[in-house]
Scaffold this motif. Structure first.
Motif, mmCIF file in Angstrom:
data_model
loop_
_atom_site.group_PDB
_atom_site.id
_atom_site.type_symbol
_atom_site.label_atom_id
_atom_site.label_comp_id
_atom_site.label_asym_id
_atom_site.label_seq_id
_atom_site.Cartn_x
_atom_site.Cartn_y
_atom_site.Cartn_z
ATOM 1 N N LEU A 53 -34.976 13.415 -47.491
ATOM 2 C CA LEU A 53 -35.858 13.801 -47.689
ATOM 3 C C LEU A 53 -34.410 14.900 -48.690
ATOM 4 N N ARG A 73 -40.187 17.725 -42.540
ATOM 5 C CA ARG A 73 -41.687 17.845 -43.392
ATOM 6 C C ARG A 73 -41.701 16.133 -43.205
ATOM 7 N N PHE A 118 -42.872 12.178 -45.177
ATOM 8 C CA PHE A 118 -42.348 11.844 -46.036
ATOM 9 C C PHE A 118 -43.188 10.065 -46.645
ATOM 10 N N SER A 150 -38.389 14.140 -41.994
ATOM 11 C CA SER A 150 -37.275 14.663 -42.346
ATOM 12 C C SER A 150 -37.163 16.001 -42.052
ATOM 13 N N HIS A 175 -41.903 13.396 -50.876
ATOM 14 C CA HIS A 175 -42.638 15.047 -50.002
ATOM 15 C C HIS A 175 -43.996 14.866 -49.897
#
Length: 211
Positions: free
Chosen positions: A124, A158, A160, A148, A169
């Motif tokens: 990301l 996070r 994705f 990511s 995201h």
């Protein structure tokens, strides 16, 4: 070693060994086409010293013509490559390239076509992330989910979603405790099933209509 897999393909005449890539000891299959003609997986060695575990991982695509190595992007150099999942048509696989020289680096990738053309997925942008990793994909291979993060920052992870060459995201639900993990995705890629891993019991949740 505790893990010494050999991949076989079941046919009308019996079991067919898939063999292994030259120079590799073991093979593990992780994806197959709906008609059974294409198999994806990873060949590797097992090393006890100096570090215990799998090493020299190489992704592959197998057909009746034999086993072909799926190489990582040039930017990753001679990195380990591993297939995580593939689509039903057998023309696309997803996985990760990992190297541990001069720091840890993971790059999510997509292999397509009979020759295994490779493209990178993630990480990301705008978050300082330098790593991405594939977790799973839908049946058609058109939607992929992964994580990511920034190396050395454990709270930067996070989720994705990748589709049509675009990565976004996925907003995670609020945690009560434990870690978040994705376990399944719907065929159309719009719904992701995950689990919040706690001591006991495990709490389950669904991402609804994120496409």
């Amino acid at each position: 070693p505790p893990d010494q897999p050999t991949a076989y393909r079941s046919t009308a005449t019996g079991l067919q060994s898939l063999g292994t890539l030259a120079g590799r000891q073991f093979v593990k299959a992780t994806g197959i086409s709906s008609d059974g003609s294409v198999v994806f997986g990873t060949c590797f060695d097992w090393v006890d010293q100096p570090s215990f575990g799998k090493q020299n991982l190489r992704a592959f695509r197998w057909t009746s013509q034999g086993m072909r190595e799926l190489r990582g992007p040039a930017s990753m150099g001679d990195a380990d490559t591993e297939v995580i999942c593939s689509n039903a048509a057998g023309d696309t696989a997803f996985g990760n390239c990992v190297k541990n020289t001069n720091g840890y680096r993971s790059q999510a990738v997509r292999w397509s076509g009979a020759n295994g053309s490779v493209t990178t997925i993630g990480p990301l942008t705008g978050l300082g992330h330098d790593n991405s990793e594939i977790i799973l994909a839908n049946k058609a291979g058109t939607v992929v989910f992964g994580v990511s993060w920034q190396d050395g920052n454990d709270v930067s992870w996070r989720f994705f979603r990748w589709a049509n060459g675009s990565i976004t995201h996925v907003v995670e639900p609020p945690l009560t405790s434990g870690n978040l993990d994705a376990v399944a995705v719907s065929d159309d890629g719009t719904t992701l099933l995950g689990v919040e891993q706690q001591v006991a019991p495990e709490g389950q949740y669904v991402y609804a209509e994120i496409g």
